[in-house]
Design a protein around this motif. Structure first.
Motif, PDB file in Angstrom:
ATOM      1  N   TRP A  36       0.864  -1.183   0.000  1.00  9.17           N
ATOM      2  CA  TRP A  36       0.000   0.000   0.000  1.00  9.17           C
ATOM      3  C   TRP A  36       0.899   1.231   0.000  1.00  9.17           C
ATOM      4  CZ3 TRP A  36      -5.127   0.115  -0.707  1.00  9.17           C
ATOM      5  CH2 TRP A  36      -5.860  -1.059  -0.501  1.00  9.17           C
ATOM      6  N   TYR A  59       6.364  -1.662   7.717  1.00  7.23           N
ATOM      7  CA  TYR A  59       5.583  -0.418   7.730  1.00  7.23           C
ATOM      8  C   TYR A  59       6.517   0.780   7.729  1.00  7.23           C
ATOM      9  CZ  TYR A  59       1.849  -3.477   9.491  1.00  7.23           C
ATOM     10  OH  TYR A  59       0.928  -4.491   9.662  1.00  7.23           O
ATOM     11  N   ILE A  69      -1.436  -4.385   7.819  1.00  7.24           N
ATOM     12  CA  ILE A  69      -1.628  -4.951   6.490  1.00  7.24           C
ATOM     13  C   ILE A  69      -1.845  -6.456   6.629  1.00  7.24           C
ATOM     14  CG2 ILE A  69       0.842  -5.322   6.073  1.00  7.24           C
ATOM     15  CD1 ILE A  69       0.316  -4.594   3.114  1.00  7.24           C
ATOM     16  N   LEU A  80      -5.761  -3.088   4.322  1.00 10.38           N
ATOM     17  CA  LEU A  80      -5.016  -2.168   5.171  1.00 10.38           C
ATOM     18  C   LEU A  80      -5.992  -1.623   6.211  1.00 10.38           C
ATOM     19  CD1 LEU A  80      -2.228  -0.863   5.627  1.00 10.38           C
ATOM     20  CD2 LEU A  80      -3.093   1.128   4.375  1.00 10.38           C
TER      21      LEU A  80
END
Length: 119
Positions: A36, A59, A69, A80
């Protein structure tokens, strides 16, 4: 044809939560790393979170402890979960797939979903 379709964005107050989903087609989902990204106005796109083919998760520092996630290979979907949202989380969020599985270079991108956090 590869398609990544994001959903779940919207407007939320600071401190609230949203869950983004990314449904994939045209790829062998379980072989891919999924990530993401987000891009705020006037800023560069940044990687927020990723999960590799082998399940390794990482992250960016600003979301650690607030975002999670995950992936469901059977549903070909990655998620997410975003909690304790802050105004600085406001951005367009993009789902991406890395066919190498490692998360080192993303090949395919979704169209993005807007997340707006009001103060």
């Amino acid at each position: 044809q590869v398609q990544l379709v994001e959903s779940g964005g919207g407007l939320v107050q600071a401190g609230g939560s949203l869950r983004l989903s990314c449904s994939a087609s045209g790829i062998i989902f379980s072989f891919n790393a999924m990530g993401w990204y987000r891009q705020a106005p006037g800023k560069q796109r940044e990687l927020v979170a990723q999960i590799t083919r082998l399940g390794r998760i990482s992250y960016t520092d600003s979301v650690k402890g607030r975002f999670t996630i995950s992936r469901d290979n059977a549903k070909k979907t990655t998620y997410l979960q975003m909690n304790s949202l802050k105004p600085e989380d406001t951005a367009v969020y993009y789902c991406a797939a890395d066919t190498s599985g490692s998360g080192s270079e993303y090949d395919y991108w979704g169209q993005g979903t807007q997340v707006t956090v009001s103060s």
